[in-house]
Structures are given as structure tokens and as C-alpha cells.
Design an enzyme around this catalytic site. Structure first.
Site, PDB file in Angstrom:
ATOM      1  N   PRO A   2       0.844  -1.209   0.000  1.00 35.45           N
ATOM      2  CA  PRO A   2       0.000   0.000   0.000  1.00 35.45           C
ATOM      3  C   PRO A   2       0.879   1.259   0.000  1.00 35.45           C
ATOM      4  O   PRO A   2       1.772   1.389   0.823  1.00 35.45           O
ATOM      5  CB  PRO A   2      -0.776  -0.106   1.315  1.00 35.45           C
ATOM      6  CG  PRO A   2      -0.641  -1.527   1.748  1.00 35.45           C
ATOM      7  CD  PRO A   2       0.652  -2.019   1.188  1.00 35.45           C
ATOM      8  N   GLU A   3       0.629   2.126  -0.936  1.00 38.55           N
ATOM      9  CA  GLU A   3       1.384   3.374  -1.035  1.00 38.55           C
ATOM     10  C   GLU A   3       0.475   4.539  -0.635  1.00 38.55           C
ATOM     11  O   GLU A   3      -0.698   4.333  -0.328  1.00 38.55           O
ATOM     12  CB  GLU A   3       1.886   3.560  -2.480  1.00 38.55           C
ATOM     13  CG  GLU A   3       2.883   2.505  -2.936  1.00 38.55           C
ATOM     14  CD  GLU A   3       4.260   2.683  -2.289  1.00 38.55           C
ATOM     15  OE1 GLU A   3       4.492   3.723  -1.624  1.00 38.55           O
ATOM     16  OE2 GLU A   3       5.092   1.782  -2.445  1.00 38.55           O
TER      17      GLU A   3
END
Ligand code: ZN
Length: 270
Positions: A2-3
Site C-alpha cells: 500500500p502506497e
């Protein structure tokens, strides 16, 4: 992983489901995440209380309750979803349940995420050294230019360092450097102000675009118990090593910088 855009999308997705609703229980099935989850403290602080606000700092979600904060990080593989299902999936480690029967559920197969409690977010060890938000007002080319003088670190490492700016993950660094025509190995101290202006603009653009795309998957994400779909993006260089540059048709090269794959065009990026 997850960014920043996924974290921002998660925030937007869960916000209306969790704010100002009485919390009825906190269940921690697996306390060994990156740091031990303080299960009894979370219960004591949250049960019969509400979340009054939620914000994002870098890739951390900060959920406010009675002036204190639950700090959540999704780690390598974590996700949050809103569900009413009793049945659990594998790796569903934490539930925060609300009076309307909805549940904020945390799933994390690799357990690198975090759930911590803090009375003060200003001096918390995870947050105090974070650089500016790329989508905030203090991030621009001049900021990067001034900060980078005399730095010999490769520009790619420089922009991926959260002390300099938060939330520029490997994919975004590859793409933004390509679009700004800067070679990823160039010393940060040798990049011109003009190039930094291009680069900061491209970083903002790619993050905003990803967040916008995330918006379209939001409906699928909230209320279902599927994992949030990470955004398929139009990528110019990342994952395209050995293929042709979309601008000049040269073959894209792949080198490793700071243990991360770095794809670039040796003709377009100087
Ligand atoms: Zn090229």
C-alpha cells in the site's frame, strides 16, 4: 505494498463509516504486528468512545479519539475494510466494532503493519522525523533544490527518503524521474532548480492521478469484504525494462539503487 494513494483512498473509504459512532468492542486476535499491538490499552481507550477525526500523515492513518490517537500503518500487505460479516478470513487480525454493527477490520498476511496508541502525535517516534507532504503547500521544486545542495546521494534515494518528503514509493519515483527526464543515479546535489521544479510537479501529478483512480474503486472497496483493489496505472517505465521507451524507442534499462529496481531510459534521462 500500500502506497500513499491507497492509504488516502482507505481514509476516504472508511471515514464516513467510523466517525462519531460509539465503539462497542475492540478485538485483537493477533497482537504481533511490526510492534506488539497494545490490546488492553486500545480497549480501555476506545470502548464506549468515538472517533472524532481521521487524517493521514505520510502512509500513517491517525484516528483521533478524546484528543489522543490510534496510529495505523498498513505495512507491506495490510488493508482495512468496513464489513458487517461475522465470518473471518485468514489474517483478519483486528476488529473495531461500532454501535451500528459495522466493523472496521484489519487484515495483514505479512504482519508488517502497525496499530499503536499515542497521546501526542507531535513527538511520536514514527512521525516526528517525517518530511513534508507531497500534496501539501510546503513541497515544491525550490524546497527540494535547497535541501539537496551538496548531497551526493542518488536523486532516486533522495526523493524516496521520508525525511525529505513522505509517500514517494518506488513506482512513483521511477515514473516521476522519467517524466522529469532525470537519471535516477544522478547526485541529488547536482540536479538543477528547473529539474526539481519539473520533478516536484510530476510527483504531485502521479500521486493525484493514483488517488483519483482509487476513487473509482472505492465503491467496490467499502462495504464488501474483498481486499481493496490497488490501482492499475498507466506506467511509462516501471516494470518495462527491456521494452522500448515510449518517447524515443531506446531499450529501457534496469539497475538496482538502494536495493530497489530502477528502470530508466538512458537517452531521455540525463
Ligand atoms: Zn527515451
Amino acid at each position: 505494498m500500500p502506497e500513499l494513494p491507497e492509504v488516502e483512498t482507505t481514509l476516504r473509504g472508511i471515514e464516513s463509516h467510523i466517525l462519531n459512532k460509539k465503539i462497542t468492542s475492540v478485538i485483537v486476535r493477533q497482537p504481533s504486528l511490526r510492534w506488539p499491538v497494545p490490546a488492553s490499552q486500545l480497549k480501555q481507550k476506545l470502548v464506549n468512545k468515538t472517533f472524532s477525526g481521521i487524517k493521514r500523515r505520510g502512509k500513517y492513518l491517525l484516528l483521533e479519539s478524546s484528543g489522543e490517537f490510534l496510529i495505523i500503518h498498513l505495512g507491506m500487505s495490510g488493508s482495512l475494510r468496513i464489513t458487517q460479516e461475522i465470518d473471518l478470513k485468514k489474517h483478519d487480525h483486528i476488529d473495531i466494532a461500532f454501535e451500528d454493527k459495522s466493523i472496521l477490520r484489519y487484515c495483514d498476511p505479512r504482519r508488517f503493519g502497525c496499530f499503536l496508541w499515542t497521546e501526542n502525535i507531535d513527538n511520536h517516534f514514527l512521525l516526528e522525523n517525517l518530511g513534508p507532504e507531497p500534496l501539501g503547500n510546503s513541497f515544491n521544486g525550490e524546497y527540494l533544490f535547497k535541501l539537496s545542495r551538496k548531497r551526493k546521494t542518488p536523486i532516486k534515494n533522495f526523493i524516496m527518503n521520508s525525511k525529505n518528503v513522505v509517500g514517494v514509493g518506488n513506482i512513483y519515483a521511477n515514473e516521476a524521474l522519467f517524466r522529469a527526464k532525470i537519471r535516477p543515479t544522478k547526485h541529488a546535489g547536482r540536479v538543477s532548480l528547473k529539474s526539481y521544479e519539473e520533478l516536484s510537479k510530476e510527483i504531485v501529478l502521479i500521486l493525484k492521478k493514483s488517488i483519483d483512480k482509487g476513487g473509482t474503486t472505492l465503491r467496490d472497496f467499502v462495504g464488501s469484504d474483498n481486499k481493496p483493489g490497488y490501482f492499475k496505472q498507466q506506467l511509462e517505465v516501471y516494470g518495462r525494462q527491456g521494452e522500448e521507451c515510449k518517447i524515443c524507442s531506446s531499450i529501457l534499462k534496469n539497475i538496482t539503487i538502494g536495493q530497489r529496481s530502477s528502470v530508466f531510459c538512458s537517452k531521455c534521462q540525463k
